[in-house]
Design an enzyme around this catalytic site. Sequence first.
Site, PDB file in Angstrom:
ATOM      1  N   CYS A  34     -17.788  31.942  -6.141  1.00 43.58           N
ATOM      2  CA  CYS A  34     -16.559  31.429  -5.535  1.00 43.58           C
ATOM      3  C   CYS A  34     -16.867  30.084  -4.885  1.00 43.58           C
ATOM      4  O   CYS A  34     -18.028  29.678  -4.786  1.00 43.58           O
ATOM      5  CB  CYS A  34     -15.983  32.404  -4.515  1.00 43.58           C
TER       6      CYS A  34
ATOM      7  N   ASP B  94      -1.629   5.462 -21.548  1.00 42.97           N
ATOM      8  CA  ASP B  94      -2.236   4.698 -22.630  1.00 42.97           C
ATOM      9  C   ASP B  94      -1.125   4.288 -23.600  1.00 42.97           C
ATOM     10  O   ASP B  94      -0.110   4.975 -23.713  1.00 42.97           O
ATOM     11  CB  ASP B  94      -3.283   5.549 -23.336  1.00 42.97           C
TER      12      ASP B  94
END
Length: 760
Positions: free
Chosen positions: A21, A457
């Site tokens: 974790c 882009d």
Amino acid sequence: MSVPATRPAVPIELTVGGMTCASCAARVEKRLNRIDGVTATVNYATEKATVTAPPDLDPGELVAAVERAGYTAELPPPPRAERPDEPSPGAPGDSRPSGTGHDRADEADEARQRLLVSAALSLPVIVLAMVPAWQFTYWQWASLTLAAPVVVWGGRPFHTAALRNLRHGAATMDTLISMGTLAASGWSLYALFLGTAGRPGMVHHWSWTLERTDGTGSIYLEVAAGVTTFILAGRYFEARAKRRSGAALRALVELGAKDVAVLGEGGQENRIPVDRLSVGTRFVVRPGEKIATDGEVEEGTSAVDTSLLTGEPVPVEVGPGSRVVGGCVNSGGRIVVRAERVGADTQLAQMARLVEQAQAGKASVQRLADRVSGVFVPVVIALAVATLGFWLGAGGGAGAAFTAAVAVLIIACPCALGLATPTALLVGTGRGAQLGILIKGPEALESTRRVDTVVLDKTGTLTTGEMALVDVVVAPGEDADEVLERAAAAERGSEHPIAAAIARAGSGTAEVTDFRSEDGLGVRAVVDGETVHVGRSRLLTGAGLTLPPELASALAEAEGRSPGSRTAVAVGWGGRTRGLLLLADQVKPGSGEAVAALRRLGLHPVLLTGDNAGVAEQVAAELGIADVVAGVLPAGKVAEVQRLRERGRVVAMVGDGVNDAAALATADLGIALGTGSDVAIEAADLTIVRGDPLLVADAIRLSRRTLAVIKGNLLWAFAYNVAAVPLAAAGLLNPMIAGATMALSSAFVVSNSLRLRRFS
């Protein structure tokens, strides 16, 4: 007296194992930072510790520090010697970019095996406990037989992690899971062997009445088995996501050539593995082959597809003296290249390092359950022990005291917490897949909530990424259809991308003979008995074909007004130029609407492209984008994303090419179009399968909605614990009610997650 120069700090990367974790990563990071002169950051998602250490520090001390914290650590393997039979480190042919790829595959496979076996064994245990009509004589012993392997073998990772943390004085969610399932199992064993639960006709605790008031008739095997199975499901999905974390680098490395034709003395060619190539070696690149490494063209002319770097569809013409980059594709004629950079020094290897650094530097978003576990877990354990002590001291009897303590652990056991994220992810990602949107994990969801700037882009994202015929300009008296058809027929024999676009535009049914490619200039062919020239204007003028003034002005306008926005191809026969074919990369039909949808979500669009400023400004004006950054290579795209982040922006990057991969990984949120490269897809957090820019806004909306459901689930799970734990400690909830309440909490979380199926 001279002052000795300060020796620079040394960067070291460790592979850390055993973390379960985000709090584990924080503990490792804290332990490493205790070493004098060491600055460390630990990324739980990539299982990497990036350490800056003094040059005189023994790296073994770092490994020892991690091991003292209860985890494992490995130093990177030493660089390979530069021997002819050994690949150089980082070479394109080296398949070791992500050293933990196989380990992560094994981890996911093991988690899947535990989950499947545990689920198969747990289901009948839960059904028997909850459906009294199906209970039979000694059914409790059958439940024990099925539940025991789930608790012991299925829950082994939790028990092992809890024991390891206990040895180092720490507690995590694993501790609570282990204690809750073992306590439920232990009390069930007590009830079966020493109480009344094992007797025929005993009513199980799911009934609202008990035969014994001290709790010795109650068993909680379905709680122990069910909690273990639910948490295993969450861990499996997490392990599966980790397995893909190194895929971007592996995909990038695969772009490199695997072997190369080296020129020996006397011009003889000898094909060798690319990782045996050395600086100064001359090698041959034929049409359609990948260039083996960075170098300089010494012989021949060709067109090279450089979309690997720029993302642009127009090939670059190269000849003697031109620089070429390894991994790019030779689209035209045969060339001879002298190697200038090999192995880790190539631009492809540098791009791989950019992606790796961006992934390692991206902060792992800690799950809410992990962030509070440092306080929640010890408090629950202490409360259970205090409850036991209180009831024993108050004279309530051992049965009542242990029943209340078990109720605290059972009701606080994080079943709903374990379901909160994976169930919402399952439903949200499933709905996303139906819409053509792939979400990789909770980190992506967290990022979408905060994003305020979207970097787009151009080529392949907002435009088609392919050259297409947009206009035919003809000299006075010429027929446009005839010019196009003759050009299409002539270009059928060429492999050049522009030639392919022309061939697609016309039917090209005319008879063609005597085809010849003029390297770097165009083609010449006999079409229906007429010699036709198609290509650059100097090809035609060199062949003696005149250029009418009208076509000369059209050519100047196409090449000069907005450089690169259109490519002009001249077509001529019979002693003069007959027309010009104008080709360009086209804006996708839905791009304008997509930009508008992103604005409605509160996002500021920025156009980022490797193309020139003229083309970029033209596309931006058409789509209504004010901010434009043009003419940048991969490193420049990364720098622009970093610049925006330094200005306080939370950035989403949308791209599709290999040249976008590092920027996608650097951004707070990476969104790749699935019609693009595998590298971009693997480096991104979200993937748009169909390549439709309209789905970018839908992906962000779905991600935000899924995140909201996860937060709602976690809020309910914690609120339920906060309200129910005190009641259990006060003896107002026996374990029967605790188990039922826990099941209802889980049911709420699941039903809340299922609402995502209605997303549209």
